[in-house]
Enzyme design. Sequence first.
Site: not given
Ligand code: GLA
Length: 383
Positions: A131, A166-167, A169, A188
Site C-alpha cells: 500500500d 492509487w494512480g 505520480e 478505493d
Molecule cells: C488502502 C487501500 C485499501 C485497503 C486499505 C487498508 O485504503 O487502498 O485497498 O488495503 O488501505 O487499510
Amino acid sequence: MMNHRTLAPTPPMGWNSWNTFSENINEELICSMADAMAAHKLPEAGYQYLIIDDCWSLKRRDDHGKLVPDPEKFPHGMKEVADYVHGKGLKFGMYSCCGPLTCAGYPGSFEHEFSDAEQFAQWGVDYLKYDNCYKPNTLADPMLYRRMGVALKNCGRDIVFAACQWGTEDVWHWIRSAGAHTYRSTEDIRDSWTSIEHIVRSQLDKQCFQGPDCFNDMDMLVVGMYGKGTNPYISIGGCTDEEYQTHFALWAMMGSPLIIGCDIRSMNEQTEKLLTNADLIAINQDPECRSCYQLSTWSNPEAFILVKHLQNGDMAIGLFNFSDTASNVELNFWDMGLPASSGCALRFYDCLTHQDLGTQREYFSPVVPSHGCRVYRCAVVSQ
Ligand code: GLA
C-alpha cells in the site's frame, strides 16, 4: 531452453479480506474462507489467491525489528495459516505498506523492506499487496516501490508484487519497471454504482498501460456485497444485480485482476454464477492479454463499446450503457476492422446467457438495459 514461466502471465484472481471485514480478521475467518473457496470450486474457476489485507499484526515490531502477527487474531502465527490455505489448493497473500505505517496504522515496511520480504517468504506468502500510506515526503513513489520490487525478487520465494498505488505520480509510466505484477490505479472502490462508474471512466484511456506481468488493478470487486460488511467506507448501499454484472464484465474486459471482496461463505446463487462465469473469465484470462479499445455509439453518449482481440482470432465485444434508461447500442463492424469488402461476418455467442446468437453482417444493435451490458464472443467467419 529458456524458462518462460512468469508469476502473473494473466491477471491474478482471488479473494481479499478488506472489502467485507476490514480490521475484523482472524485465523478462524481466514481458514473458513479457504474452506468456502474450495467448497465452491473457486480455485478451479481461476481464483487462486486468498489475501489477508491490513490489520493482521501487532502495532509494534519486536525487538529484532520483525513484524509480529497479532496473537489474539492469529494465535498460531502466519505460517500455520499459510499451510492451511495451501492445503486447500490455494495460494496465500498478505499485506504491507511502503510507508512506516499501513493505512490503518500498523507497522509498514519502510526501511524494513528486505527483512520483511524474507519474513513473508519464510511464512510461505505467494502474493504481497503493498500500500501507499504514510510515506516520507522526501522519497518519490518509484523509489519506494523499487525497493520492495528488488526485495521480493531476491527473497528466495516467488511472490507476486501487487502494488497498491492509487494512480498518482503517473504510475502507468514507471510501475512495471519497479517490478510490480499489478498496480492499483484508483482510489478505493465503494459498494455503489457511482464508484464503479467513476473507476471505469478514469481508466478507459489507460488501457494501453498493462499486459502480462503488470496489470492495471481497478480494485477489488464489490460483486455480491449488497451493502453488507463491516467497512463503513465501502459498504454504502450496494448495487443491483444488473450493476454487479456490468461491474464484473468491465473488470473482465479491461484486464483487471479479479479479486473477490464479498463474503464467499454466504454468497447467493446469482453472485456465485456471476463470479464463476467461465466465458467472462476466459476473456479476462486470454493468454495474449491484449488491451481493449473503445468505440462510441452515436445515439447514446452515455453508452460505449469495448473490443478485445483474443488469442484464437475471436473478438470479445462488450456493450455498456451507463445512462438511466435502456437503449439500443449500435455496433458497426466497419469500426472494428471489418468493412463489407472483407467479405466477413461475425458469429455471436452471448457470454451472459451462454447461447449462440447466429451470424450478423455489418451491423448489430441490441437493447442494453440501464447500467447494464451485453458481452459477446465473436468468431470472424467468411460469408
Ligand atoms: C488502502 C487501500 C485499501 C485497503 C486499505 C487498508 O485504503 O487502498 O485497498 O488495503 O488501505 O487499510
